[in-house]
Design an enzyme around this catalytic site. Structure first.
Site, mmCIF file in Angstrom:
data_model
loop_
_atom_site.group_PDB
_atom_site.id
_atom_site.type_symbol
_atom_site.label_atom_id
_atom_site.label_comp_id
_atom_site.label_asym_id
_atom_site.label_seq_id
_atom_site.Cartn_x
_atom_site.Cartn_y
_atom_site.Cartn_z
ATOM 1 N N ASP A 422 0.828 -1.250 -0.024
ATOM 2 C CA ASP A 422 -0.068 -0.044 0.166
ATOM 3 C C ASP A 422 1.035 1.239 0.011
ATOM 4 O OD1 ASP A 422 -2.479 1.285 0.162
ATOM 5 O OD2 ASP A 422 -2.624 1.294 2.428
ATOM 6 N N GLU A 425 2.822 4.957 -4.019
ATOM 7 C CA GLU A 425 3.010 5.621 -5.016
ATOM 8 C C GLU A 425 4.222 6.596 -5.260
ATOM 9 O OE1 GLU A 425 0.439 5.509 -2.853
ATOM 10 O OE2 GLU A 425 -0.566 4.433 -4.144
ATOM 11 N N ASP A 550 -8.828 3.873 -2.281
ATOM 12 C CA ASP A 550 -9.683 4.201 -1.263
ATOM 13 C C ASP A 550 -10.880 4.691 -1.704
ATOM 14 O OD1 ASP A 550 -7.802 3.212 0.304
ATOM 15 O OD2 ASP A 550 -6.886 5.091 1.057
HETATM 16 C C1 LIG Z 1 -7.581 6.982 4.867
HETATM 17 C C2 LIG Z 1 -7.887 8.163 3.990
HETATM 18 O O1 LIG Z 1 -7.569 8.007 2.702
HETATM 19 N N1 LIG Z 1 -8.833 9.068 4.239
HETATM 20 C C3 LIG Z 1 -9.161 9.980 3.366
HETATM 21 C C4 LIG Z 1 -10.400 10.102 2.924
HETATM 22 O O2 LIG Z 1 -11.059 10.977 2.195
HETATM 23 C C5 LIG Z 1 -11.074 12.119 2.649
HETATM 24 C C6 LIG Z 1 -11.611 13.297 1.817
HETATM 25 O O3 LIG Z 1 -11.027 13.191 0.384
HETATM 26 C C7 LIG Z 1 -9.704 12.607 3.240
HETATM 27 O O4 LIG Z 1 -9.442 13.818 3.986
HETATM 28 C C8 LIG Z 1 -9.354 11.427 4.106
HETATM 29 O O5 LIG Z 1 -7.781 11.710 4.558
#
Ligand SMILES: CC(=O)N[C@H]1CO[C@H](CO)[C@@H](O)[C@@H]1O
Ligand SMILES: *[C@@H]1O[C@H](CO)[C@@H](O)[C@H](O)[C@H]1NC(C)=O
Ligand SMILES: *[C@@H]1O[C@H](CO)[C@@H](O)[C@H](O)[C@H]1NC(C)=O
Ligand SMILES: *[C@@H]1O[C@H](CO)[C@@H](O)[C@H](O)[C@H]1NC(C)=O
Ligand SMILES: *[C@@H]1O[C@H](CO)[C@@H](O)[C@H](O)[C@H]1NC(C)=O
Ligand SMILES: *[C@@H]1O[C@H](CO)[C@@H](O)[C@H](O)[C@H]1NC(C)=O
Ligand SMILES: *[C@@H]1O[C@H](CO)[C@@H](O)[C@H](O)[C@H]1NC(C)=O
Ligand SMILES: *[C@@H]1O[C@H](CO)[C@@H](O)[C@H](O)[C@H]1NC(C)=O
Ligand SMILES: *[C@@H]1O[C@H](CO)[C@@H](O)[C@H](O)[C@H]1NC(C)=O
Ligand SMILES: *[C@@H]1O[C@H](CO)[C@@H](O)[C@H](O)[C@H]1NC(C)=O
Ligand SMILES: *[C@@H]1O[C@H](CO)[C@@H](O)[C@H](O)[C@H]1NC(C)=O
Length: 846
Positions: A422, A425, A550
């Protein structure tokens, strides 16, 4: 953050360059040498351009008719300094020395300014044509623009969450691998795949692959003259094009896989249902989830460990109070005793601390990237201040392999079945370039005297032109984080082979995936490794699977999952993919999760995963989701060998295991924009409900024979839209394409290992001409090299007779219980009872 004067300076440059760029006169082709199978020429700069950086005045053109359906066009500097992707990271296909006369593609050029076109001689179609704009080839900006037909059907250029059929009006695809929470539209996401498919209906499909890892903006738009175009704006590298002739869509997929490599076949168990969540705070919690799945009667194949298992989020450690090693080992043992599996996560950021053995061993072997002063280059990831493996350093593989072998030792460590990489990038939580001020953190200097001058002593070909501005190139790609070094590794950091992140950024995740696969192979040489990676580059399917990152528990992302599946599986040679089922960020709702449980069951990689702040969303938590998941998994598991057969086919010749309808009906323009349905393998059309909270679905059936998968009834009305209302929460429309034959297990089971003991029945779905064919691939499901111990069975139905032949090297007691033939008079199904063994050919006549 850029200060206002920097912003205005940049704008100034941009304005300043546009006028100039129009005046760039391009190159003249001289010393042209043409032979049957190739053409070479020198390209000499006609006059200054210097639009964004220094011109490279002397170029070399190489055109190779590599095979009858693959044309290679390479434009490099004559000094071979300009960066090219390392051969060991993407081995190039060899030319088979086809000839220009036999080729399905024809190359032609104009001499001054040099422009070129690629045509399809059989139809006269012009597939690629740079005639409108001269080539620009500078040290930090290269540009090439091709004409497209009007209203073109262009697909690919992943990773993105946009329409599957790309917008071609003022649309930019930026390729620069980036952390991408909630996978926003119109932005660069985790992976870079500079390949597009241009589908021209009945006259054929072709592909264009630009083998480049440099950051780029690919612009699709219409010129003032009304000419539709596609324009590459790349901040470095060379123009290394592969033109793929098709002419059928799936031919392009296969031709692309010939270049970037055939995808790895995953172990059979990887097709089972996976559960994960960030926020399983203890091993007891994990145990409860496993037990609760079992109590609910929902088959769980693989349990995953997100970063919760680690001590202070450091790779190769366990949280002593919440994940004591002995208890983790017991859990893994009990999973294995039940035929289940376990996978854990690893991140590339290694805590920068002399108290951390993994760091110390890496420092001893000098495997981390270096800053300008020779100290380790630092950043921030989950554990805090971290250093970063230089995957190109000759010692890094050995260090990574040793770490993996030690921590995942079957006898003393965590006996995982696969690994998940993970944040590669690489995602750097230092958002701003100066986040690691030297005052705030203690620098743990390199123990070795880094003799950079000696280590990077050149000249080595393809290392990258020296003296570029690797930090602030004047051409700014539309990176979602702004500067190219934001939220990632600084682009001026050098790799052990003298190349820099500027050129290799998009390869970092793929390098980590390769190293992880190699480590698993070294740990267990006879077993097929399973690696899941977030960041990808063209060809990573050779070593790893991918999930779509995500996303969120939103209906819109449920729909996005279909488009992303279509792109990766059909266009990017990455068959083993899927979304986080029920969504990662935010809270899932019951009905959405029920629908997603069904949708996910018909995608290759099937994993429920949620974020730490999201409510739990295991399938067993809602009665309707439990019911939907049970039905979904029951069906999926009975189809497991069908799915495995299509994955095997993908790994043997690049045939996509999932594809859009136009792959099967290339002349039917109704299919070109469809992005809510997909063909799974060559027999099944999946048409899920896609609207929020809805129980209705509209779907298209091309002009052909279709059978309802659930009832086996022939479905009238090919060639039109269908609407279905009252689709229950545990229902998903699936249709069988007439002309297909496939095998299903007669029953499902709790694990994929048990599924493998069940007998088959074979479904014959006659097409318009009354015939059908299909196949079944069998092996032990785990060995890397199965040798002759495999069966590649082909089924034929000619209207009266059924035949199963092929090879039958896989030794099994499993039998074919019956053959079911659809489409009899009045919708009748004919059944021929067996059983037949799977040790050799068999057949019957009705
Ligand atoms: C864990 C993670 O990636 N959380 C993100 C989810 O999306 C929001 C909005 O784009 C981010 O603020 C979080 O960090
Ligand atoms: C480009 O401009 C530079 C400086 O103005 C000059 O030295 C050089 O000769 C020019 N090159 C060409 C090909 O015109
Ligand atoms: C193609 O031609 C090159 C140059 O003549 C030669 O080195 C190569 O072996 C040939 N390849 C094949 C597959 O014939
Ligand atoms: C094209 O898109 C860009 C960025 O999205 C926007 O700023 C610009 O105005 C658009 N141009 C046209 C002609 O629509
Ligand atoms: C498992 O099920 C039990 C009994 O219903 C429940 O108390 C517990 O919260 C569940 N645990 C998890 C992690 O789902
Ligand atoms: C162990 O896990 C618990 C629960 O998540 C957490 O509070 C604690 O900080 C962790 N300890 C370490 C050393 O990671
Ligand atoms: C990269 O650029 C930054 C900013 O200019 C500079 O501080 C740093 O020393 C450079 N690093 C290397 C390795 O050149
Ligand atoms: C998810 O639900 C929890 C508890 O029900 C709530 O605290 C949280 O705010 C919700 N999250 C979102 C993003 O709505
Ligand atoms: C769908 O249902 C959820 C509750 O299950 C609700 O919160 C949401 O607003 C609904 N969406 C639409 C578009 O009706
Ligand atoms: C194939 O099976 C035979 C018989 O079980 C075994 O001896 C042989 O090693 C197997 N071959 C491979 C490549 O696994
Ligand atoms: C398999 O059977 C079909 C139909 O009977 C026949 O056309 C084909 O040649 C056979 N193939 C093999 C390998 O025996």
């Amino acid at each position: 953050m850029a200060s206002p004067w920097i912003v205005s300076l940049v704008l100034c440059f941009v304005w300043g360059t546009w006028g100039q760029i129009e005046r760039c006169p391009g190159y003249e082709a001289i010393n042209v040498l043409e032979a049957d199978s190739y053409l070479i020429a020198d390209l000499v700069l006609i006059g200054n351009c210097s639009s964004h950086s220094d011109d490279i005045e002397n170029l070399r053109l190489l055109v190779e008719y590599q095979t009858d359906s693959r044309l290679h066009v390479l434009i490099t500097d004559t000094d071979y300094q300009v960066f090219q992707v390392q051969e060991h990271l993407l081995p190039r296909p060899k030319s088979q020395n086809a000839t220009s006369s036999s080729s399905r593609l024809h190359f032609s050029y104009t001499q001054s300014p040099f422009t070129f076109s690629v045509t399809r001689p059989s139809t006269g179609d012009i597939l690629f044509d740079t005639a409108d704009t001269p080539l620009i080839f500078e040290t930090q900006y290269i540009r090439l623009k091709t004409r497209l037909p009007s209203n073109p059907n262009i697909y690919g250029l992943g990773e993105h969450s946009d329409d599957f059929r790309l917008s071609t009006s003022n649309y930019t695809r930026t390729l620069w691998n980036a952390e991408s929470p909630n996978i926003p539209n119109s932005q660069n996401l985790y992976g870079s795949h500079p390949v597009y498919f241009d589908h021209r209906g009945g006259s054929g499909t072709h592909g264009v692959f630009l083998l480049s890892s440099n950051g780029m903006d690919i612009k699709l738009g219409t010129s003032d003259q009304g000419q539709q175009y596609l324009e590459y704006n790349v901040i470095g590298g060379v123009f290394d094009f592969y033109f793929l002739a098709g002419p059928n869509p799936a031919d392009v997929s296969k031709q692309y896989a010939e270049i970037v490599g055939l995808p790895a076949l995953v172990p059979y168990w990887a097709l089972g249902f996976h559960q994960c969540k960030y926020g399983y705070q203890s091993i007891d919690h994990v145990r409860q989830v496993v037990d609760n799945y079992s109590a609910a009667g929902i088959p769980l194949e693989t349990m995953w460990g997100d970063i919760d298992y680690m001590s202070d989020r450091q790779d190769f450690t366990t949280n002593a109070s919440h994940y004591p090693l002995e208890k983790v080992r017991q859990l893994v043992q009990s999973l294995h005793d039940n035929g289940q599996h376990y996978v854990q996560i690893l991140d590339p950021g290694i805590l920068n601390s002399g108290n951390y053995p993994t760091f110390n061993r890496g420092a001893e072997r000098d495997v981390f990237l270096k800053a300008a002063d020779g100290s380790f280059y630092r950043g921030r990831q989950w554990p805090g201040e971290v250093v970063w493996p230089d995957w190109i350093h000759p010692n890094t593989q050995g260090w990574w392999t040793d770490e993996i072998k030690r921590f995942y030792d079957a006898g003393s460590g965590i006996n995982v079945d696969g690994l998940w990489v993970d944040m590669n990038e690489a995602s750097n939580m230092c958002e701003h370039l100066d986040c690691l001020g030297s005052s705030s953190v203690q620098v743990w200097a390199s123990r070795k005297d880094a003799d950079l001058a000696k280590r990077y002593a050149g000249p080595v070909p393809f290392q990258g032109v020296p003296e570029r501005d690797l930090f602030n190139p004047m051409y700014r790609i539309q990176n979602r984080w702004g500067d190219i070094s934001s939220n990632t590794l600084w682009t001026n950091i050098t790799n052990a082979d003298g190349t820099s992140q500027y050129d290799t950024h998009n390869l970092y995740g793929t390098m980590m995936a390769i190293a992880t696969r190699n480590a698993l192979l070294s740990r267990n040489p006879s077993l097929r490794p399973f690696v899941l990676t977030r960041s990808t580059f063209a060809g990573v399917g050779r070593v790893a699977a991918h999930w779509f990152g995500d996303n969120a528990s939103w209906w819109s992302h449920y729909r996005t999952a279909i488009r992303q599946l279509l792109s990766f599986a059909a266009l990017h040679a990455m068959p083993f993919v899927g979304s986080d089922v029920c969504g990662f960020n935010d809270n899932a709702t019951e009905h959405m999760c029920a629908r997603w449980a069904l949708l996910g069951a018909f995608q290759p990689f099937y994993r429920n995963h949620a974020e730490i702040h999201s409510n739990a969303q295991e399938f067993y938590l809602w009665p309707s989701v439990t019911q939907a998941a049970k039905k979904a998994i029951d069906t999926r598991y009975r189809l497991l060998d069908y799915m495995y057969t299509s994955l095997w086919k993908a790994s043997s010749d690049g045939t996509p295991n999932a594809s859009p309808l136009w792959f099967f009906y290339p002349s039917d323009s109704n299919t070109f924009g469809i992005q809510t349905q997909w063909m799974l393998g060559d027999a099944l059309l999946i048409s899920p409900v896609v609207e929020d909270n809805s129980t209705s679905v509209s779907f298209y059936l091309p002009d052909d024979i279709w059978y309802d998968f659930w009832t086996f009834e022939q479905k009238p009305g090919g060639g039109q839209m269908h609407r279905l209302d009252g689709v229950k929460w545990d229902e998903i429309p699936v249709h069988i394409r007439g002309g297909a034959i496939f095998a299903m297990r007669t029953e499902s089971a709790d694990t994929t290992a048990q599924v493998r003991t069940k007998n088959f029945r074979i479904i014959v779905a006659p097409g318009r001409d009354g015939t059908a064919q299909g196949g079944l691939y069998l092996d032990d499901g785990v060995s890397l090299d199965v040798g002759e111990n495999k069966s590649e069975i082909v089924f034929y139905w000619d209207g009266q007779s059924f035949a199963a032949n092929g090879t039958f090297g896989f030794d099994t007691d499993v039998q074919v219980e019956r053959v079911v033939i659809l489409g009899g008079e009045g919708g009748q199904v004919k059944t021929q009872e067996g059983p037949w063994g799977l040790g050799g050919a068999f057949g019957f006549r009705l």
